[in-house]
Design a protein around this motif. Structure first.
Motif, short mmCIF file in Angstrom:
data_model
loop_
_atom_site.label_atom_id
_atom_site.label_comp_id
_atom_site.label_asym_id
_atom_site.label_seq_id
_atom_site.Cartn_x
_atom_site.Cartn_y
_atom_site.Cartn_z
N HIS A 12 -1.48 -17.65 -24.43
CA HIS A 12 -2.68 -18.29 -24.96
C HIS A 12 -2.88 -19.70 -24.44
N LEU B 154 -2.92 -17.18 -33.10
CA LEU B 154 -3.31 -15.95 -32.40
C LEU B 154 -4.62 -15.39 -32.91
N ASP C 14 -8.18 -16.92 -31.46
CA ASP C 14 -8.75 -16.49 -30.17
C ASP C 14 -9.53 -15.22 -30.27
#
Length: 145
Positions: A61, A142, A145
């Motif tokens: 990421h 997480l 996104d």
């Protein structure tokens, strides 16, 4: 003449105002420097692989993991009985481990601290205030996104 009952004479309760909302931490396009912190019980023998997987996810990421810190619970006899509970309901970790995380963050000049374990809103606020940088859980990063 009618006298007011005692409860009618009490002043109205004040409803506490909501604390100011902090914007959610987002990894920038250039990447953020983060410290990864894990909280695991002694029953969890594969915590090294879980930390490595979390670091890989953060790297995917766009984050750079500068350091990894692990807090183990239940290694001693007294801790075995309380293994499912956090060390502190305010910070999840022991006070000494929080100081260690703060020192590592200052030394590495990290942008944020990412916890593998989920954090409550209170824990996020408290840790952010203590550490001086955003403290978020891996699931929040997480999910952003």
């Amino acid at each position: 003449m009618h006298q007011l009952r005692r409860r009618d004479r009490r002043p109205a309760r004040r409803v506490p105002s909501e604390p100011p909302r902090r914007p959610a931490f987002r990894l920038t396009a250039g990447g953020a420097d983060v410290v990864l912190v894990g909280y695991f019980s002694a029953k969890q023998k594969d915590f090294d692989t879980l930390m490595a997987a979390a670091a890989t996810e953060l790297g995917a990421h766009g984050a750079r993991v500068l350091a990894q810190i692990v807090q183990r619970r239940g290694v001693s006899d007294g801790g075995v009985r309380k293994m499912g509970l956090p060390y502190s309901s305010r910070t999840l970790l022991t006070y000494g481990k929080v100081r260690e995380v703060a020192q590592v963050c200052d030394r590495t000049d990290a942008d944020a601290v990412v916890f593998v374990a989920p954090l409550t809103k209170r824990q996020q606020r408290t840790l952010t205030d203590i550490l001086g940088r955003p403290a978020v859980s891996l699931t929040d990063v997480l999910a952003a996104d």
